[in-house]
Design an enzyme around this catalytic site. Structure first.
Site, PDB file in Angstrom:
ATOM      1  N   ARG A 204      40.994  51.946  33.166  1.00  0.00           N
ATOM      2  CA  ARG A 204      40.632  51.059  32.131  1.00  0.00           C
ATOM      3  C   ARG A 204      38.966  50.752  32.048  1.00  0.00           C
ATOM      4  NH1 ARG A 204      44.037  45.066  33.031  1.00  0.00           N
ATOM      5  NH2 ARG A 204      42.967  45.143  34.649  1.00  0.00           N
TER       6      ARG A 204
ATOM      7  N   ARG B 203      47.465  42.496  43.925  1.00  0.00           N
ATOM      8  CA  ARG B 203      47.295  42.370  43.078  1.00  0.00           C
ATOM      9  C   ARG B 203      49.300  41.797  42.397  1.00  0.00           C
ATOM     10  NH1 ARG B 203      42.684  44.364  39.273  1.00  0.00           N
ATOM     11  NH2 ARG B 203      43.507  43.672  37.991  1.00  0.00           N
TER      12      ARG B 203
HETATM   13  P1  AMP Z   1      43.438  38.751  35.632  1.00  0.00           P
HETATM   14  O1  AMP Z   1      41.643  39.332  35.212  1.00  0.00           O
HETATM   15  O2  AMP Z   1      44.446  37.822  35.185  1.00  0.00           O
HETATM   16  O3  AMP Z   1      43.668  40.240  36.531  1.00  0.00           O
HETATM   17  O4  AMP Z   1      42.341  37.816  37.420  1.00  0.00           O
HETATM   18  C1  AMP Z   1      41.571  38.211  37.942  1.00  0.00           C
HETATM   19  C2  AMP Z   1      41.862  37.745  39.533  1.00  0.00           C
HETATM   20  O5  AMP Z   1      41.146  36.556  38.581  1.00  0.00           O
HETATM   21  C3  AMP Z   1      43.449  37.393  40.106  1.00  0.00           C
HETATM   22  O6  AMP Z   1      43.370  38.760  40.592  1.00  0.00           O
HETATM   23  C4  AMP Z   1      42.697  36.425  40.455  1.00  0.00           C
HETATM   24  O7  AMP Z   1      42.172  36.300  41.732  1.00  0.00           O
HETATM   25  C5  AMP Z   1      41.905  35.431  40.108  1.00  0.00           C
HETATM   26  N1  AMP Z   1      42.514  34.849  38.911  1.00  0.00           N
HETATM   27  C6  AMP Z   1      43.547  35.075  38.002  1.00  0.00           C
HETATM   28  N2  AMP Z   1      43.548  33.915  36.706  1.00  0.00           N
HETATM   29  C7  AMP Z   1      44.002  33.297  37.629  1.00  0.00           C
HETATM   30  C8  AMP Z   1      44.825  32.454  37.509  1.00  0.00           C
HETATM   31  N3  AMP Z   1      45.740  31.500  36.704  1.00  0.00           N
HETATM   32  N4  AMP Z   1      45.261  31.866  39.186  1.00  0.00           N
HETATM   33  C9  AMP Z   1      44.656  32.357  40.432  1.00  0.00           C
HETATM   34  N5  AMP Z   1      43.922  32.784  39.937  1.00  0.00           N
HETATM   35  C10 AMP Z   1      43.544  33.590  39.354  1.00  0.00           C
END
Ligand code: AMP
Length: 216
Positions: free
Chosen positions: A127, A172
């Site tokens: 992506r 993740r």
């Molecule tokens: P995402 O774009 O939602 O996949 O988020 C990317 C990264 O940001 C994650 O792997 C976490 O390290 C951090 N992150 C995003 N949202 C959260 C959340 N609500 N709580 C904790 N870490 C977050």
């Protein structure tokens, strides 16, 4: 209308949230995007979270709760929002309930985008996003209509997330299964969860979500 999109990394939350925001005139709140902006700007928050994100683990709850509380307070959220990537832990879900209750707001729908882990690694590794407007694309499943040109805004610059690599994706997914998936019973007990099959085409998932939101 206030909606949460839930699901593992790569389930399509960001893509579907963008579509919902456009269709219903609500705000797309992606905590991942907010954190990536903080990292890009080099702010104190960005410096704190950079390594955590690169490792694929979760940023501490207090930081995330403060970030979302500030954002939900902004006037544009009064019309409704679609949360993508928040809450990810039980304390975050409880804090969200408390902050919404304080404002006399509530959640209307929690959409759980269900998808097998085996599909996710392929999806994530292909992506990329428009560097200008953030529109999402994929090497195999969703290429721009004109090669190298964003469908949404016509820009020619694209970017790939640093954490979209096999090793970080594993971390993740682990964080998702250990810390986020347990939120399912939390929201099920409130009877607002609907499950959608995330393995189908983007337009099919979007259609299914619309059917749920429009109550037909
Ligand atoms: P995402 O774009 O939602 O996949 O988020 C990317 C990264 O940001 C994650 O792997 C976490 O390290 C951090 N992150 C995003 N949202 C959260 C959340 N609500 N709580 C904790 N870490 C977050």
């Amino acid at each position: 209308m206030n909606v949460i999109l839930f699901g593992p990394p790569g389930a399509g939350k960001g893509t579907q949230a963008q579509l919902l925001a456009k269709r219903y005139g609500i705000v797309h709140l992606s905590t991942g995007d907010m954190l990536r902006q903080a990292v890009a700007s080099g702010s104190a928050l960005g410096q704190t979270v950079q390594k955590i994100m690169a490792a694929g683990t979760l940023v501490p709850d207090d930081i995330m709760i403060e970030l979302i509380a500030e954002r939900i307070d902004a006037p544009d959220c009064a019309n409704g929002f679609v949360l993508d990537g928040f809450p990810r832990t039980t304390p975050q879900a409880e804090a969200l309930d408390a902050m919404l209750a304080e404002k006399g707001m509530s959640l209307d729908h929690v959409i759980w985008i269900e998808i097998d882990d085996a599909i996710l690694v392929d999806r994530i590794s292909g992506r990329f996003n428009c560097a200008e407007c953030g529109a999402g694309f994929h090497d195999s499943f969703h290429r721009p209509k004109v090669e190298g040109v964003c469908d949404g805004c016509g820009a020619r610059e694209f970017s790939r997330r640093k954490d979209d690599n096999a090793e970080t994706v594993k971390a993740r997914l682990e964080a998702y299964h250990e810390q986020t998936a347990p939120l399912l019973p939390y929201y099920r007990s409130k009877s607002i969860v609907e499950t959608v099959d995330g393995s189908t085409q983007i337009s099919d998932v979007a259609g299914r979500i619309e059917t749920i939101l429009e109550g037909v």
